[in-house]
Scaffold this active site. Structure first.
Site, PDB file in Angstrom:
ATOM      1  N   LYS A  44      76.275  16.658  34.761  1.00 25.90           N
ATOM      2  CA  LYS A  44      76.765  15.300  34.779  1.00 25.90           C
ATOM      3  C   LYS A  44      76.264  14.358  35.712  1.00 25.90           C
ATOM      4  O   LYS A  44      76.241  13.093  35.604  1.00 25.90           O
ATOM      5  CB  LYS A  44      78.344  15.347  35.045  1.00 25.90           C
ATOM      6  CG  LYS A  44      79.254  16.286  34.296  1.00 25.90           C
ATOM      7  CD  LYS A  44      80.749  16.382  34.655  1.00 25.90           C
ATOM      8  CE  LYS A  44      81.198  17.537  33.886  1.00 25.90           C
ATOM      9  NZ  LYS A  44      82.537  18.248  34.708  1.00 25.90           N
ATOM     10  N   GLY A  45      75.748  15.035  36.683  1.00 27.00           N
ATOM     11  CA  GLY A  45      75.469  14.107  38.008  1.00 27.00           C
ATOM     12  C   GLY A  45      74.480  12.951  37.714  1.00 27.00           C
ATOM     13  O   GLY A  45      74.618  12.022  38.609  1.00 27.00           O
ATOM     14  N   GLU A 100      66.921  13.589  36.520  1.00 28.77           N
ATOM     15  CA  GLU A 100      67.792  14.310  37.311  1.00 28.77           C
ATOM     16  C   GLU A 100      68.141  13.528  38.310  1.00 28.77           C
ATOM     17  O   GLU A 100      67.639  12.848  39.118  1.00 28.77           O
ATOM     18  CB  GLU A 100      66.791  15.457  37.636  1.00 28.77           C
ATOM     19  CG  GLU A 100      67.212  16.945  36.829  1.00 28.77           C
ATOM     20  CD  GLU A 100      68.637  17.571  37.212  1.00 28.77           C
ATOM     21  OE1 GLU A 100      69.403  16.723  37.652  1.00 28.77           O
ATOM     22  OE2 GLU A 100      68.678  18.670  36.936  1.00 28.77           O
ATOM     23  N   ASP A 101      69.291  14.274  39.022  1.00 29.92           N
ATOM     24  CA  ASP A 101      69.915  13.524  40.150  1.00 29.92           C
ATOM     25  C   ASP A 101      69.284  14.243  41.311  1.00 29.92           C
ATOM     26  O   ASP A 101      68.931  13.236  41.947  1.00 29.92           O
ATOM     27  CB  ASP A 101      71.458  13.703  40.024  1.00 29.92           C
ATOM     28  CG  ASP A 101      72.029  15.210  39.535  1.00 29.92           C
ATOM     29  OD1 ASP A 101      70.921  16.070  39.622  1.00 29.92           O
ATOM     30  OD2 ASP A 101      73.084  15.699  39.929  1.00 29.92           O
ATOM     31  N   ASP A 104      66.526  20.632  43.835  1.00 30.14           N
ATOM     32  CA  ASP A 104      66.734  21.571  45.129  1.00 30.14           C
ATOM     33  C   ASP A 104      65.682  22.522  45.081  1.00 30.14           C
ATOM     34  O   ASP A 104      64.617  22.671  45.435  1.00 30.14           O
ATOM     35  CB  ASP A 104      68.251  22.174  44.922  1.00 30.14           C
ATOM     36  CG  ASP A 104      68.568  22.906  46.227  1.00 30.14           C
ATOM     37  OD1 ASP A 104      69.110  22.060  47.224  1.00 30.14           O
ATOM     38  OD2 ASP A 104      68.906  24.125  46.103  1.00 30.14           O
ATOM     39  N   LYS A 132      64.772  17.584  47.427  1.00 30.98           N
ATOM     40  CA  LYS A 132      64.649  18.171  48.993  1.00 30.98           C
ATOM     41  C   LYS A 132      63.360  19.242  49.003  1.00 30.98           C
ATOM     42  O   LYS A 132      63.588  20.420  48.911  1.00 30.98           O
ATOM     43  CB  LYS A 132      65.990  19.175  48.876  1.00 30.98           C
ATOM     44  CG  LYS A 132      67.265  18.725  49.103  1.00 30.98           C
ATOM     45  CD  LYS A 132      68.284  19.613  49.143  1.00 30.98           C
ATOM     46  CE  LYS A 132      69.631  19.177  48.524  1.00 30.98           C
ATOM     47  NZ  LYS A 132      70.452  20.334  48.270  1.00 30.98           N
ATOM     48  N   ASP A 160      78.268  15.832  43.040  1.00 30.00           N
ATOM     49  CA  ASP A 160      79.437  16.164  43.318  1.00 30.00           C
ATOM     50  C   ASP A 160      79.627  17.414  44.283  1.00 30.00           C
ATOM     51  O   ASP A 160      78.537  18.118  44.513  1.00 30.00           O
ATOM     52  CB  ASP A 160      80.216  16.780  41.839  1.00 30.00           C
ATOM     53  CG  ASP A 160      79.780  17.976  41.570  1.00 30.00           C
ATOM     54  OD1 ASP A 160      78.427  18.155  41.157  1.00 30.00           O
ATOM     55  OD2 ASP A 160      80.288  18.901  41.405  1.00 30.00           O
ATOM     56  N   ARG A 166      81.720  12.170  43.000  1.00 38.62           N
ATOM     57  CA  ARG A 166      80.411  11.311  42.223  1.00 38.62           C
ATOM     58  C   ARG A 166      80.645   9.840  42.420  1.00 38.62           C
ATOM     59  O   ARG A 166      79.562   9.307  42.085  1.00 38.62           O
ATOM     60  CB  ARG A 166      80.832  11.877  40.835  1.00 38.62           C
ATOM     61  CG  ARG A 166      80.478  13.386  40.321  1.00 38.62           C
ATOM     62  CD  ARG A 166      80.393  13.741  38.934  1.00 38.62           C
ATOM     63  NE  ARG A 166      80.526  14.999  38.729  1.00 38.62           N
ATOM     64  CZ  ARG A 166      79.589  15.890  38.565  1.00 38.62           C
ATOM     65  NH1 ARG A 166      78.409  15.329  38.784  1.00 38.62           N
ATOM     66  NH2 ARG A 166      79.951  17.307  38.240  1.00 38.62           N
TER      67      ARG A 166
HETATM   68  P1  IMP Z   1      68.106  23.659  41.849  1.00 34.74           P
HETATM   69  O1  IMP Z   1      68.182  24.497  40.337  1.00 34.74           O
HETATM   70  O2  IMP Z   1      68.349  24.537  42.994  1.00 34.74           O
HETATM   71  O3  IMP Z   1      66.749  22.672  41.861  1.00 34.74           O
HETATM   72  O4  IMP Z   1      69.320  22.805  41.683  1.00 34.74           O
HETATM   73  C1  IMP Z   1      69.468  22.023  40.876  1.00 34.74           C
HETATM   74  C2  IMP Z   1      71.146  21.633  40.529  1.00 34.74           C
HETATM   75  O5  IMP Z   1      72.001  21.987  41.477  1.00 34.74           O
HETATM   76  C3  IMP Z   1      70.996  19.867  40.525  1.00 34.74           C
HETATM   77  O6  IMP Z   1      70.783  19.598  39.206  1.00 34.74           O
HETATM   78  C4  IMP Z   1      72.517  19.660  40.954  1.00 34.74           C
HETATM   79  O7  IMP Z   1      73.365  19.740  39.680  1.00 34.74           O
HETATM   80  C5  IMP Z   1      72.865  20.775  41.980  1.00 34.74           C
HETATM   81  N1  IMP Z   1      72.702  20.623  43.207  1.00 34.74           N
HETATM   82  C6  IMP Z   1      71.534  20.908  44.034  1.00 34.74           C
HETATM   83  N2  IMP Z   1      71.682  20.514  45.407  1.00 34.74           N
HETATM   84  C7  IMP Z   1      72.744  19.718  45.188  1.00 34.74           C
HETATM   85  C8  IMP Z   1      73.351  18.724  46.198  1.00 34.74           C
HETATM   86  O8  IMP Z   1      72.635  18.707  47.568  1.00 34.74           O
HETATM   87  N3  IMP Z   1      74.365  18.128  45.976  1.00 34.74           N
HETATM   88  C9  IMP Z   1      74.844  18.147  44.825  1.00 34.74           C
HETATM   89  N4  IMP Z   1      74.407  19.144  43.830  1.00 34.74           N
HETATM   90  C10 IMP Z   1      73.325  19.570  44.232  1.00 34.74           C
HETATM   91 MG    MG Z   2      72.016  18.427  38.159  1.00 34.57          MG
END
Ligand code: IMP
Ligand code: MG
Length: 176
Positions: A44-45, A100-101, A104, A132, A160, A166
């Protein structure tokens, strides 16, 4: 909003978000002027960022959404992703921009990129509001990036923590 002890340092103020979103929209408008652009928002982000970005695009475009869940804890992604809602659109031969929001580890996006690439779009790129860099585990090309943030848990402007925050108009660090 009520004062809230969990809202920490402001990482990106609202006016910086607005300015950067306009800059990204100008870049995307230039790069996709003669393309068949489909924005794919990840629920949703990304909804908040996506709607602001799309409002500033000056080219024809469509929008569609996917919802994914990653198996793992609330704050760490495992890279194993389940599709909860798939696209309505057929993207074969079209120019897809995943919005994408936050990226990570990059594991969720890596899965999405592989999945969508399998449907043979003409092009496939990523526009992420936040990345990040310190936490990145996989090598991915994020063509458009809003801001780099440090290794912390971010909330606001779509992001969130347990479905809250949000609605904050800025991005802040969660005090844990
Ligand atoms: P990844 O797979 O580790 O890159 O994480 C991706 C998803 O985790 C993102 O699309 C977010 O929904 C959530 N996420 C990762 N880091 C954060 C954060 O700092 N705040 C909120 N949601 C996060
Ligand atoms: Mg996300």
């Amino acid at each position: 909003m009520e004062p809230d002890d969990a809202i920490g340092e402001i990482l990106v103020p609202a006016d910086d978000l607005a300015r950067r979103v306009r800059e990204l929209a100008a870049e995307v408008s230039r790069d996709y002027a003669d393309k068949d652009l489909v924005l794919v928002g990840v629920l949703k982000g990304a909804v908040f960022f996506l709607s602001d970005l799309m409002r500033h695009l000056e080219i024809p475009c469509e929008v569609d959404f996917m919802a994914v869940a990653s198996y793992g804890s609330a704050t760490k992604s495992s890279g194993v992703v389940r599709i909860l809602k798939d696209l309505d659109a057929v993207i074969e031969g079209r120019d897809v921009l995943i919005v994408e929001d936050i990226v990570d580890s990059g594991l969720t996006l890596q899965y999405l990129l592989r999945n969508l690439a399998g449907r043979n779009p003409r092009s496939l790129e990523v526009c992420a509001l936040l990345i990040k860099p310190e936490r990145r585990k996989v090598d991915l090309n994020t063509r458009y990036v809003g801001f780099e943030i440090p290794d912390c848990f971010a909330i606001g402007y779509g992001l969130d923590h347990a479905e809250r925050y949000r609605n904050l108009p800025y991005v802040a660090a969660l005090k844990q």
